[in-house]
Design a protein around this motif. Structure first.
Motif, PDB file in Angstrom:
ATOM      1  N   LEU A  84       0.828  -1.206   0.000  1.00  0.00           N
ATOM      2  CA  LEU A  84       0.000   0.000   0.000  1.00  0.00           C
ATOM      3  C   LEU A  84       0.861   1.254   0.000  1.00  0.00           C
ATOM      4  O   LEU A  84       0.571   2.231  -0.697  1.00  0.00           O
ATOM      5  N   GLY A  85       1.942   1.230   0.784  1.00  0.00           N
ATOM      6  CA  GLY A  85       2.831   2.380   0.793  1.00  0.00           C
ATOM      7  C   GLY A  85       3.613   2.534  -0.500  1.00  0.00           C
ATOM      8  O   GLY A  85       3.814   3.652  -0.996  1.00  0.00           O
ATOM      9  N   GLY A  86       4.055   1.406  -1.061  1.00  0.00           N
ATOM     10  CA  GLY A  86       4.794   1.458  -2.316  1.00  0.00           C
ATOM     11  C   GLY A  86       3.939   1.829  -3.500  1.00  0.00           C
ATOM     12  O   GLY A  86       4.462   2.155  -4.577  1.00  0.00           O
ATOM     13  N   PHE A  95      -3.863   7.244   6.819  1.00  0.00           N
ATOM     14  CA  PHE A  95      -4.378   6.020   6.192  1.00  0.00           C
ATOM     15  C   PHE A  95      -3.276   4.974   6.066  1.00  0.00           C
ATOM     16  O   PHE A  95      -3.464   3.807   6.425  1.00  0.00           O
ATOM     17  N   PHE A  96      -2.113   5.364   5.555  1.00  0.00           N
ATOM     18  CA  PHE A  96      -1.019   4.406   5.398  1.00  0.00           C
ATOM     19  C   PHE A  96      -0.522   3.911   6.755  1.00  0.00           C
ATOM     20  O   PHE A  96      -0.217   2.727   6.924  1.00  0.00           O
ATOM     21  N   ALA A  97      -0.453   4.802   7.746  1.00  0.00           N
ATOM     22  CA  ALA A  97      -0.027   4.388   9.082  1.00  0.00           C
ATOM     23  C   ALA A  97      -1.013   3.402   9.694  1.00  0.00           C
ATOM     24  O   ALA A  97      -0.615   2.403  10.318  1.00  0.00           O
ATOM     25  N   THR A  98      -2.296   3.673   9.527  1.00  0.00           N
ATOM     26  CA  THR A  98      -3.318   2.771  10.062  1.00  0.00           C
ATOM     27  C   THR A  98      -3.231   1.398   9.425  1.00  0.00           C
ATOM     28  O   THR A  98      -3.403   0.369  10.090  1.00  0.00           O
ATOM     29  N   THR A  99      -2.936   1.372   8.135  1.00  0.00           N
ATOM     30  CA  THR A  99      -2.798   0.089   7.443  1.00  0.00           C
ATOM     31  C   THR A  99      -1.670  -0.735   8.043  1.00  0.00           C
ATOM     32  O   THR A  99      -1.835  -1.930   8.342  1.00  0.00           O
ATOM     33  N   PHE A 100      -0.514  -0.113   8.258  1.00  0.00           N
ATOM     34  CA  PHE A 100       0.613  -0.829   8.859  1.00  0.00           C
ATOM     35  C   PHE A 100       0.260  -1.333  10.254  1.00  0.00           C
ATOM     36  O   PHE A 100       0.548  -2.482  10.598  1.00  0.00           O
ATOM     37  N   VAL A 101      -0.353  -0.500  11.053  1.00  0.00           N
ATOM     38  CA  VAL A 101      -0.658  -0.865  12.435  1.00  0.00           C
ATOM     39  C   VAL A 101      -1.661  -2.015  12.491  1.00  0.00           C
ATOM     40  O   VAL A 101      -1.488  -2.982  13.243  1.00  0.00           O
ATOM     41  N   VAL A 102      -2.721  -1.940  11.694  1.00  0.00           N
ATOM     42  CA  VAL A 102      -3.744  -2.982  11.708  1.00  0.00           C
ATOM     43  C   VAL A 102      -3.176  -4.311  11.209  1.00  0.00           C
ATOM     44  O   VAL A 102      -3.435  -5.373  11.798  1.00  0.00           O
ATOM     45  N   VAL A 103      -2.377  -4.271  10.163  1.00  0.00           N
ATOM     46  CA  VAL A 103      -1.788  -5.508   9.641  1.00  0.00           C
ATOM     47  C   VAL A 103      -0.866  -6.143  10.676  1.00  0.00           C
ATOM     48  O   VAL A 103      -0.886  -7.359  10.899  1.00  0.00           O
TER      49      VAL A 103
END
Length: 331
Positions: free
Chosen positions: A267-269, A304-312
């Motif tokens: 997602l970040g890339g 949004f990107f930070a939340t994705t990393f944290v949830v994963v």
């Protein structure tokens, strides 16, 4: 007989208590991870809020160069940028629990609606890239581990090393040159058809394929030298069945960790990949927001990107308890 009857309930209590204790430990672990995740997201939101304001005044971009000071002051007041910084910060934090990120300075629409409009494209691209990663990396890692030290193993690892050391944006440009310009087989940009998804998904998956394949090969090689694998071979199981039935599960723990991290990386890339292929996702939106100094939009995309990393990462931690009994008993 009466002693046996009296001793029976404590035996049931002892049998049931480990399960209850495990559930309690698991709940405590999840709660601790949730609190840590909320703290990380709060820090991320704070850093994004103050750091984006170091980029300059968005009013200078929104108005023409010959705008007067009165016009700049009027626009700044209409956007709420003339208020004290701490007041803006407090309003920003107050809106986060309600998913109210404010209005875009450029588009004039609620940031939440803009993100909702761009999010499906990014999720589609990341999902396709993850599918490509798993379809290629798992067979490649298993094949290399089973052929350890042979020419085919070295060939696979050489390709993996090239994929891991090549910048994704360069891979994207190369794929466009070969498949879009020379062969005219696939479109170089666009959105809405399966053909438009192929090149961006492959570009985004190249690095993840290399990481997952290398780690799976290494984990399988360690597992295949263990005692229970020797016992399975002694029972007459074939090499492939031994690897798929007994090897993959025991080698899956570090692989699941990396795959979880790669989901966030995909997602970040997607920021650079979407830029190369003009893919209308959150990554492309982030670059546009940074260029326009659209403070609310930049803050929302970063969060949004930070939340994705944290949830994963949270889901990966929880999955450990179901993949490895040793982790389950240690918590």
């Amino acid at each position: 007989m009466s002693e046996l009857i009296l001793d029976e309930p404590p035996a049931r209590t002892q049998a049931a208590s480990p399960r209850g204790g495990h559930r309690a430990r698991l709940l405590r672990t999840i709660l601790k991870r949730l609190l840590t995740a909320l703290f990380v997201l709060l820090c991320t939101a704070t850093v994004a809020f103050f750091l984006v304001r170091l980029s300059g005044d968005p009013v200078k971009i929104l108005l023409p160069p010959d705008a007067t000071a009165q016009q700049e002051s009027a626009l700044r007041a209409s956007l709420g940028l003339d208020r004290p910084l701490l007041t803006q910060y407090a309003d920003y934090l107050w809106g986060l629990p309600r998913l109210d990120f404010g209005d875009s300075l450029v588009y004039g629409q609620p940031v939440r609606e803009i993100l909702a409009d761009r999010l499906p494209a990014t999720l589609e691209l990341a999902g396709a890239a993850l599918a490509v990663t798993l379809v290629i990396a798992i067979p490649a890692g298993v094949f290399a581990a089973m052929r350890r030290g042979r020419g085919s193993d070295k060939t696979v690892m050489t390709g993996v090393l090239l994929g891991q050391s090549t910048p994704p944006f360069w891979v994207g440009i190369l794929l466009i040159l070969v498949f879009a310009v020379w062969l005219h087989a696939l479109p170089a940009s666009g959105y809405g058809h399966l053909a438009n998804l192929v090149l961006p998904a492959v570009t985004l998956a190249v690095y993840s394929v290399a990481v997952v394949a290398r780690l799976l090969r290494s984990s399988l090689i360690d597992v295949l030298t263990s005692d229970h694998i020797r016992s399975a071979r002694a029972k007459g199981f074939g090499p492939l069945k031994v690897v798929l039935t007994h090897g993959l599960r025991n080698a899956s723990l570090p692989v699941v960790t990396v795959v979880g991290l790669e989901v966030g990386s995909l997602l970040g890339g997607a920021i650079l990949t979407e830029r190369v292929f003009s893919w209308p996702g959150v990554g492309q939106l982030t670059i546009e927001a940074i260029s326009n100094r659209d403070f609310p939009l930049v803050q929302a995309t970063v969060l949004f990107f930070a939340t994705t990393f944290v949830v994963v990462n949270l889901l990966v931690d929880i999955s450990y308890s179901f993949l490895d009994p040793r982790v389950r008993t240690s918590r």
